[in-house]
Each structure stands twice: as structure tokens, then as C-alpha cells.
Design an enzyme around this catalytic site. Structure first.
Site, PDB file in Angstrom:
ATOM      1  N   HIS A   1      -9.021  23.179   0.305  1.00 15.76           N
ATOM      2  CA  HIS A   1      -9.103  21.808  -0.199  1.00 15.76           C
ATOM      3  C   HIS A   1      -7.945  21.535  -1.152  1.00 15.76           C
ATOM      4  O   HIS A   1      -7.507  22.422  -1.890  1.00 15.76           O
ATOM      5  CB  HIS A   1     -10.434  21.609  -0.933  1.00 15.76           C
ATOM      6  CG  HIS A   1     -10.739  20.191  -1.266  1.00 15.76           C
ATOM      7  ND1 HIS A   1     -10.479  19.650  -2.507  1.00 15.76           N
ATOM      8  CD2 HIS A   1     -11.274  19.189  -0.521  1.00 15.76           C
ATOM      9  CE1 HIS A   1     -10.848  18.382  -2.519  1.00 15.76           C
ATOM     10  NE2 HIS A   1     -11.336  18.071  -1.328  1.00 15.76           N
TER      11      HIS A   1
ATOM     12  N   SER B   1     -20.338  25.996  12.185  1.00 16.51           N
ATOM     13  CA  SER B   1     -19.717  24.787  11.654  1.00 16.51           C
ATOM     14  C   SER B   1     -20.380  23.545  12.234  1.00 16.51           C
ATOM     15  O   SER B   1     -20.885  23.560  13.360  1.00 16.51           O
ATOM     16  CB  SER B   1     -18.220  24.767  11.982  1.00 16.51           C
ATOM     17  OG  SER B   1     -17.635  23.553  11.542  1.00 16.51           O
TER      18      SER B   1
END
Length: 472
Positions: free
Chosen positions: A185, A386
Site C-alpha cells: 500500500h 483472495s
């Protein structure tokens, strides 16, 4: 001692949490929050099909005559637009499927500030630290650390959690180098700049997971300095999970003892998912901190998060603040006192069984979407464990905005959150298929090749289709 009566300025008759919870956002707005709005006369036409437009607002002066719509009318129409756009919110990790806003609405009368250390009471009563500690204890148990061994707080979001975790690492190991994969991130690299830390960007494999051979090479290259490693449990765009056990083994093989490394786990989206399918996040392993975003998988009207670290580390940040009669080791100081209550309420209402069901449904629906796109000949990838489905970028910007997709290079993704239904996914696939027929009908344009981005085996471009046929 006198009693405190809750009087709601926006409600003229008694209202219970049950009656509030039974109302839709639109009916709540019109019947309770804005009772004086004549919706039939002043309602502005809105359509959920298109993205909302900028309202071009100005702050109004109450003393001046205004021929435009009233404050309440503006808010009602804004709420209508948001309500209609919910079914087209596919590209960002926010769970907007919750109904506890109504039950907790009366709390908006009060300013609740959890300033300072959540484990120390303030000199004022308008806080929710008791709720906050309950939430922290829940997460401590989830991530396997004893109550007397951890410290944490409810943050304003995942970014603050990353800033706090990496700062802890820097304070413990002042000469340490920050290692983070290029798919981490952006807040991780923001932390490196803010704290003026030396950093190394680690390459990733095609699925977004950290390249451990590159990590090994750079650890050995900088063996004279400690390592501060950001481990991503669910990368932002592809949803890849860095293997914590492989990273720990790599550190050991490179000669890093436990007093020469610090590991921060950025588990913003997946930190509430992985414990129910794979027990990879655990303080029984030599990690330093874990952070999640509370508004993502769990869901909350306001951005928030949870940061947990080892109690023995926190003295490196703690400062005694006489003004608030507390010790403060947080990033923000003043903190939203409403978010711990929302988190506590959600966790209590769902419980671990409810969360486990959410996890399974989201994983199943992500595979359902991936299979549906693959069946239509659309390039698509889905990582193990995921809920982020990566696909070829739609050609039309209006389509991207309509479905509120996030795009990087020639890729877009859909994040299958708890509020995403199969009907929504079917509508998305159906519309995408119809639009692709228009985009590529004359043969002058072709679907993008994303083999380098998501793997040749996942790419359905004309080149890789032919290559697949000949190799089969």
C-alpha cells in the site's frame, strides 16, 4: 444524582432502536431526519445507472433569502443518489452492507473523543474507551496474544495503522532499513518518506506476491543494518498474500536474529478473513504489529482501523500528557469515539460464526465471478484466499465510472465484499459482455494483452488464445 435524557432534535415522537433499524436509508432520511421536505415537489431526478455529479455546493447564509433548494432537500437528494449507487460499487474495499447505523444514530448527539491511551481513563466522561478495549481484546484473541502482552488502539484507518507500526519499528531499530514489496500500500512508502528512513523496494511475482529471492538478495546486501519488513496480507490491487513463514525463514537464513528485525503486517482487508481459513497471522510468531481497516471487511460508516502491537514495545512511543491526564502513544491524539462502538456492535452482532460465513460467501462469489468472466473469454485472475478479481481494463471510461472500478495500467479489479450479491455480479458481467461487443466489433481495436500483468495463462487476448490452442 440527576439522570440524562436522550432527546433527539430530529425526532418528534419516541423512536426505538428496533423501529429505526427497520427503516431504509431513504425512509429514515425523509421521515425522520428531514420531516419538512416536500419530496414530490422538490425531488431532483437521479439515476443509479450513472456516476453522481459534483453538486457544486456553497455554504449558505441563513439570514439571506435563497431561491435554491433547502438544506434538507439537498441532503435528501444526496442520500437518494448514494442509495441508488450502492448496487454499482464494485471496485473498492468497503463493506456497505450493515444496518446498525440506525440503532446507533442517537450517539450522534454527543462528542465522543478517545484521546490518549485507550487503557487509561480520561478526566471527562465523553469517551468510549470501554468499548474500544473490548474490541482490542477481541482482536488480540484472534491474533493469539494474551491481554497482558499486547497494546493497541482503534485508528482512523489502515494508513494510520501502517504509520504507527512502521514508526514502532523505526524507534526500536533506529538504523533499520524498511523493506516493502512494490505492491505494498502506498502508505508504507509514505511512512518511509515521513520518517526519513532508508528503504528497499522488493520485486513481486506476476500475482503480486513478494519475490523472496529479491528480498534475500537485498537483506544480504544490507546485512550490517537491521531490517524492518512490511508484510502485506492481501495486496491492494491483486489481493496477493506475502508468505510470513517464508519471510521469517529467509531472515533466519540471512543471519538476522530476532533482535535485529521488526515485522509489521499490513492486513487492512484480509486481516479479518485469513484467521478463518489460514492461521497465518499470529503473535506466536516473531512479528511486531498488525493493522486492519475496520470499514473494509467488517464495515463501518466512518473510516477506522485496529492496530495491535506488543506491550513491551510501546514505551518507545509513549509520552505523558498532563493536559489530558493520560499517556499517549497514538499517531492522532484525539480519536473518534464513535468508531469503537460501531466496531463493537458489528463484532457482537455477527460473532465469529457470522464472520466465517461472510468469508466463505465472499470467497465463493469471487470464484463465481472469475469463472463467469473466464467463460466469456475475458482475461481474469484470482489469487488463492483472495476476494479481489483482476480483469482486463474496460475500454470505456464511462463504464469504469458507472461500476466504480479501480484501474491500474490495463487492469481493473472487482472486490467481492459481503454486500456484493451474485445478482450484482451477473449484471456486471452481462453488461461488460454487451459493451465489449460494441468496443471490439469492427476489428480495429482488440482487448488488451495483460499477460505480463496477470500471467499468460490468465490472458485471453488474441495472441495468448492462439498460443494456448497450439500448446494444448
Amino acid at each position: 444524582m440527576g439522570s440524562l435524557t436522550l432527546e433527539m432534535d430530529f425526532e418528534s415522537s419516541p423512536m426505538t432502536p428496533r423501529s429505526l433499524a427497520a427503516m431504509t436509508p431513504r425512509s429514515l432520511a425523509r421521515r425522520r431526519l428531514f420531516p419538512n421536505v416536500d419530496n414530490k415537489k422538490q425531488k431532483v431526478e437521479q439515476s443509479g445507472a450513472g456516476p453522481r455529479k459534483n453538486l457544486q455546493l456553497e455554504v449558505m447564509e441563513p439570514s439571506l433569502n435563497n431561491n435554491g433548494p433547502s438544506l434538507d432537500t439537498i441532503l435528501v437528494n444526496y442520500l437518494d443518489t448514494l442509495t441508488q449507487r450502492v448496487n454499482y460499487h464494485l471496485g473498492y474495499p468497503v463493506n456497505i452492507c450493515y444496518d446498525h447505523y440506525a440503532s446507533l444514530a442517537p450517539l450522534l448527539q454527543f462528542h465522543l473523543n478517545n484521546c490518549g491511551d485507550p487503557f487509561l481513563q480520561n478526566t471527562v466522561d465523553f469517551h468510549s474507551k470501554d468499548f474500544e478495549v473490548a474490541v482490542l481484546n477481541w482482536f488480540a484473541k484472534l491474533w493469539e496474544i494474551e491481554k497482558d502482552q499486547y497494546w493497541g488502539y482503534v485508528t482512523n484507518g489502515g494508513t494510520e495503522g501502517n504509520l504507527h507500526g512502521i514508526l514502532l519499528g523505526r524507534e526500536l531499530l533506529p538504523e533499520g532499513i524498511l523493506y516493502a514489496s512494490k505492491d505494498s500500500h502506498y502508505s508504507v512508502f509514505k511512512a518511509a518518506r515521513m520518517y526519513r528512513m532508508d528503504s528497499e523496494t522488493i520485486n513481486t511475482s506476476v500475482n503480486g506476491e513478494m519475490d523472496y529471492s529479491d528480498l534475500r538478495a537485498k537483506l544480504l546486501q544490507n546485512k550490517d543494518k537491521p531490517a524492518i519488513i512490511n508484510v502485506t496480507i492481501g495486496t491492494t490491487f491483486k489481493g496477493a498474500i506475502d508468505d510470513l513463514d517464508v519471510i521469517l525463514e529467509t531472515l533466519k537464513e540471512c543471519g538476522y536474529s530476532q533482535d535485529r528485525f521488526y515485522i509489521h503486517c499490513d492486513a487492512a482487508l484480509c486481516g479479518l478473513m485469513t484467521p478463518f481459513v489460514n492461521n497465518m497471522i499470529s503473535f506466536k510468531k516473531p512479528i511486531g504489529s498488525v493493522t486492519i481497516s475496520g470499514h473494509k471487511f467488517l464495515g463501518c460508516p466512518m473510516p477506522c482501523g485496529v492496530q495491535i502491537t506488543r506491550k513491551s514495545y510501546i514505551n518507545n512511543l509513549s509520552t505523558n500528557v498532563e493536559y489530558i491526564a493520560s499517556v499517549d502513544a497514538t499517531i492522532s491524539g484525539s480519536r473518534n469515539g464513535l468508531t469503537p462502538i460501531f466496531l463493537w456492535y458489528s463484532l457482537s452482532a455477527k460473532g465469529q460464526i457470522g464472520l466465517q460465513k461472510d468469508v466463505k460467501r465472499c470467497l465463493d462469489n469471487a470464484k463465481y465471478l472469475k469463472d463467469g468472466l473466464q467463460k466469456e473469454g475475458i482475461s481474469v485472475m484470482l489469487n488463492e484466499l483472495s476476494i479481489i478479481v483482476v480483469l482486463e481494463r474496460p475500454r470505456d471510461h464511462e463504464f469504469v465510472r458507472r461500476w466504480q472500478l479501480s484501474c491500474v495500467k490495463d487492469m481493473a479489479h472487482v472486490i467481492v465484499m459481503p454486500g456484493i450479491t451474485r445478482e450484482m455480479l451477473d449484471n456486471f458481467v452481462s453488461e461488460l459482455v454487451q459493451q465489449r461487443k460494441q468496443w471490439y466489433r469492427d476489428g480495429k481495436a482488440e482487448a488488451p494483452c495483460v499477460g505480463e500483468d496477470i500471467g499468460a495463462q490468465n490472458c485471453a487476448c488474441s495472441y495468448h488464445k492462439i498460443d494456448y490452442i497450439f500448446s494444448s
